[in-house]
Scaffold this motif. Structure first.
Motif: not given
Length: 282
Positions: A125, A152, A155, A177, A180
């Protein structure tokens, strides 16, 4: 070893799951897996598992958890055949397969989960998101959208979704988080540059409902609505955000949001004037 923490915890050695079911052992493995190939001090593990209130037997209990985890690792390693020595030789240390103690390594005052060759969803990621950010900086919006979308998709829920979290894992979950959300924000920004405003409306409706005080998501929603000819709805999004910010945080929208509001209002007024002129000359 393959490691997934962006959602439910999954750690596989040679394709075989090694995550235990016991809550504290899963918690320990999650912290080790997140820091794979890096030493994790015993003090950090104790802090994570007992949050500043360790029992006197904490270190002994931790050693027991390590032994149990090594049992899981050993079972995953067991099906692998031991390679035969080279012809005419007695074999070399490189011929020997990894053992459980080679995977979960004891160091002075620390433990280390040696991932070896394998994958980590967090590291993948971060690599893809970094590529996306660099593409944004270069105004390569299609590449940025593609890289960030790929990032993304890794996730599958909140980080460590099925693991109880102490101080350290809670902090790491919050950090992930935020990462993200940053990637999501930049992917939407790239899509707006690509003229995909109508395609974004449904997604932004959900996101602004979920993140009710996130100014940039609301700004992107206002932009997408205005570009889709739905300016009155864009103004409603602003008013709703302002109400939430004032009521919950005691804050007014940022100057950037206020400038966007004035831009949408001016655009709406201009469109209205054009409609009146058209009616008057019809």
């Amino acid at each position: 070893m393959d490691i997934d923490v962006l959602g439910a915890l999954a750690v596989r050695e040679g394709g075989v799951p090694i995550a235990p079911t016991a809550p504290k052992q899963r918690q320990m493995l999650a912290l080790l897996a997140l820091n794979a190939d890096r030493a994790v001090p015993v003090t950090d593990l104790v802090e994570e598992l007992w949050e500043g209130r360790p029992p006197r037997s904490a270190r002994t209990t931790l050693q027991t958890y390590v032994l149990h985890l090594r049992d899981h690792i050993a079972r995953a390693l067991a099906p692998r055949a031991v390679p035969a020595p080279a012809p005419g030789g007695n074999g070399t240390p490189d011929d020997a397969p990894r053992g459980a103690k080679d995977v979960l390594v004891t160091l002075p005052g620390a433990y280390l989960l040696a991932a070896g060759a394998g994958s980590s969803d967090v590291r993948t990621f971060e690599r893809l998101a970094g590529e996306g950010y660099r593409a944004m900086d270069a105004a390569s919006y299609a590449d940025a959208s593609a890289r960030l979308t790929e990032a993304l998709r890794l996730w599958n829920g909140p980080a460590f979704a099925d693991v109880q979290r102490g101080t350290l894992l809670a902090r790491e979950a919050k950090r992930l988080e935020e990462s993200r959300l940053c990637a999501l924000d930049q992917r939407i920004e790239a899509d707006l540059h690509l003229g995909r405003h109508r395609e974004l409306l449904a997604e932004l409706t959900v996101l602004t409902s979920r993140y009710r005080t996130h100014e940039n998501l609301h700004a992107q929603f206002m932009t997408a609505l205005a570009r889709s000819g739905r300016r009155s709805e864009a103004l409603h999004v602003y008013r709703q955000l302002r109400t939430t910010l004032v009521r919950e945080l005691g804050l007014e929208p940022s100057p950037r949001l206020q400038r966007l509001l004035h831009s949408v209002q001016a655009s709406a007024a201009e469109t209205s004037d054009e409609a009146l002129l058209a009616a008057g000359t019809g």
